[in-house]
Design a protein around this motif. Structure first.
Motif, PDB file in Angstrom:
ATOM      1  N   ARG A  26       0.866  -1.192   0.000  1.00 19.68           N
ATOM      2  CA  ARG A  26       0.000   0.000   0.000  1.00 19.68           C
ATOM      3  C   ARG A  26       0.898   1.235   0.000  1.00 19.68           C
ATOM      4  O   ARG A  26       1.762   1.392   0.861  1.00 19.68           O
ATOM      5  CB  ARG A  26      -0.911   0.054   1.219  1.00 19.68           C
ATOM      6  N   ARG A  27       0.667   2.097  -0.981  1.00 19.29           N
ATOM      7  CA  ARG A  27       1.478   3.304  -1.118  1.00 19.29           C
ATOM      8  C   ARG A  27       1.258   4.228   0.075  1.00 19.29           C
ATOM      9  O   ARG A  27       0.142   4.355   0.575  1.00 19.29           O
ATOM     10  CB  ARG A  27       1.140   4.024  -2.420  1.00 19.29           C
ATOM     11  N   PRO A  28       2.353   4.886   0.546  1.00 19.53           N
ATOM     12  CA  PRO A  28       2.207   5.833   1.655  1.00 19.53           C
ATOM     13  C   PRO A  28       1.200   6.926   1.303  1.00 19.53           C
ATOM     14  O   PRO A  28       1.097   7.348   0.141  1.00 19.53           O
ATOM     15  CB  PRO A  28       3.616   6.423   1.809  1.00 19.53           C
ATOM     16  N   ALA A  29       0.466   7.403   2.291  1.00 19.32           N
ATOM     17  CA  ALA A  29      -0.598   8.381   2.076  1.00 19.32           C
ATOM     18  C   ALA A  29      -0.091   9.675   1.454  1.00 19.32           C
ATOM     19  O   ALA A  29      -0.814  10.329   0.716  1.00 19.32           O
ATOM     20  CB  ALA A  29      -1.298   8.680   3.400  1.00 19.32           C
ATOM     21  N   ASP A  30       1.168  10.045   1.720  1.00 13.26           N
ATOM     22  CA  ASP A  30       1.691  11.320   1.228  1.00 13.26           C
ATOM     23  C   ASP A  30       2.280  11.236  -0.184  1.00 13.26           C
ATOM     24  O   ASP A  30       2.767  12.223  -0.713  1.00 13.26           O
ATOM     25  CB  ASP A  30       2.746  11.876   2.191  1.00 13.26           C
ATOM     26  N   LYS A  31       2.233  10.076  -0.815  1.00 12.64           N
ATOM     27  CA  LYS A  31       2.758   9.912  -2.173  1.00 12.64           C
ATOM     28  C   LYS A  31       1.629   9.940  -3.194  1.00 12.64           C
ATOM     29  O   LYS A  31       0.458   9.771  -2.856  1.00 12.64           O
ATOM     30  CB  LYS A  31       3.526   8.600  -2.284  1.00 12.64           C
ATOM     31  N   HIS A  32       2.012  10.123  -4.466  1.00 14.53           N
ATOM     32  CA  HIS A  32       1.045  10.065  -5.563  1.00 14.53           C
ATOM     33  C   HIS A  32       0.326   8.717  -5.501  1.00 14.53           C
ATOM     34  O   HIS A  32       0.963   7.687  -5.288  1.00 14.53           O
ATOM     35  CB  HIS A  32       1.790  10.234  -6.890  1.00 14.53           C
ATOM     36  N   GLY A  34      -1.478   7.762  -3.110  1.00 13.30           N
ATOM     37  CA  GLY A  34      -1.358   7.315  -1.729  1.00 13.30           C
ATOM     38  C   GLY A  34      -2.575   6.518  -1.272  1.00 13.30           C
ATOM     39  O   GLY A  34      -3.706   6.856  -1.597  1.00 13.30           O
ATOM     40  N   GLY A  35      -2.326   5.439  -0.530  1.00 13.89           N
ATOM     41  CA  GLY A  35      -3.382   4.595   0.002  1.00 13.89           C
ATOM     42  C   GLY A  35      -3.813   3.471  -0.923  1.00 13.89           C
ATOM     43  O   GLY A  35      -4.518   2.560  -0.496  1.00 13.89           O
ATOM     44  N   LEU A  36      -3.399   3.519  -2.178  1.00 15.36           N
ATOM     45  CA  LEU A  36      -3.763   2.449  -3.112  1.00 15.36           C
ATOM     46  C   LEU A  36      -2.754   1.310  -3.028  1.00 15.36           C
ATOM     47  O   LEU A  36      -1.582   1.508  -2.700  1.00 15.36           O
ATOM     48  CB  LEU A  36      -3.831   2.982  -4.547  1.00 15.36           C
ATOM     49  N   TRP A  37      -3.214   0.117  -3.348  1.00 17.95           N
ATOM     50  CA  TRP A  37      -2.380  -1.083  -3.312  1.00 17.95           C
ATOM     51  C   TRP A  37      -1.744  -1.315  -4.676  1.00 17.95           C
ATOM     52  O   TRP A  37      -2.341  -0.995  -5.706  1.00 17.95           O
ATOM     53  CB  TRP A  37      -3.205  -2.291  -2.905  1.00 17.95           C
ATOM     54  N   GLU A  38      -0.544  -1.898  -4.647  1.00 15.84           N
ATOM     55  CA  GLU A  38       0.188  -2.175  -5.874  1.00 15.84           C
ATOM     56  C   GLU A  38       1.101  -3.378  -5.667  1.00 15.84           C
ATOM     57  O   GLU A  38       1.377  -3.777  -4.532  1.00 15.84           O
ATOM     58  CB  GLU A  38       1.033  -0.967  -6.281  1.00 15.84           C
ATOM     59  N   PHE A  39       1.565  -3.935  -6.770  1.00 16.74           N
ATOM     60  CA  PHE A  39       2.637  -4.914  -6.701  1.00 16.74           C
ATOM     61  C   PHE A  39       3.922  -4.125  -6.461  1.00 16.74           C
ATOM     62  O   PHE A  39       4.141  -3.099  -7.100  1.00 16.74           O
ATOM     63  CB  PHE A  39       2.735  -5.713  -8.005  1.00 16.74           C
ATOM     64  N   PRO A  40       4.793  -4.561  -5.532  1.00 16.20           N
ATOM     65  CA  PRO A  40       6.011  -3.798  -5.255  1.00 16.20           C
ATOM     66  C   PRO A  40       6.959  -3.798  -6.454  1.00 16.20           C
ATOM     67  O   PRO A  40       6.980  -4.732  -7.250  1.00 16.20           O
ATOM     68  CB  PRO A  40       6.619  -4.525  -4.063  1.00 16.20           C
ATOM     69  N   GLY A  41       7.749  -2.750  -6.547  1.00 19.77           N
ATOM     70  CA  GLY A  41       8.716  -2.625  -7.631  1.00 19.77           C
ATOM     71  C   GLY A  41       9.088  -1.179  -7.839  1.00 19.77           C
ATOM     72  O   GLY A  41       8.916  -0.352  -6.947  1.00 19.77           O
TER      73      GLY A  41
END
Length: 138
Positions: A26-32, A34-41
């Motif tokens: 889950r992307r940090p809230a303060d990033k573009h 933010g809060g959405l899930w993704e595959f890491p990379g």
């Protein structure tokens, strides 16, 4: 002669735990996004092949060391370039992991999910497409 659009090459990892669950970040809230899930990379840097970039990104983001020979390509997804922004092509690889604990070293959080649970997560648009390809029945 028309100018060709440029694009950014990104690599992502579908990491499974040998038990039917897959790791999502889950992307940090303060990033573009933010809060959405993704595959890491992350982005492939100049001079790197996609596999080498993925091994580096996973070590930096999750604190685990994968050998480039342990990952295999699955699919890709692409975003069309728009005015003022390069298009993105994400190359998805997969690997299995049963080693040390995985951590979100660059913020956000990580968790293991079944494919059905992943389908219900709020994800980035390209990750929605990647997950559909990864989990579709042959």
């Amino acid at each position: 002669m028309a100018k060709n659009p440029t694009w950014t090459c990104v690599v992502a990892l579908a990491l499974n735990d040998h038990g039917g669950k897959w790791l999502m970040h889950r992307r940090p809230a303060d990033k573009h996004h933010g809060g959405l899930w993704e595959f890491p990379g992350g982005k492939v840097e100049n001079g790197e092949t996609p596999r080498v970039a993925l091994v580096r990104e996973i070590r930096e983001e999750l604190g685990i060391a994968l050998g480039w020979e342990t990952i295999s390509p699955v699919t890709f997804a692409e975003e069309v370039p728009v005015a003022g922004r390069n298009g993105i092509v994400i190359l998805l690889y997969k690997a299995a992991w049963d080693g040390t604990a995985v951590q979100a070293l660059e913020g956000g959080e990580v968790a293991w999910f079944t494919p059905q649970e992943i389908a219900g997560l709020a994800k980035l648009p390209l990750d929605i497409e990647l997950a559909q390809h990864l989990f579709e029945k042959p």
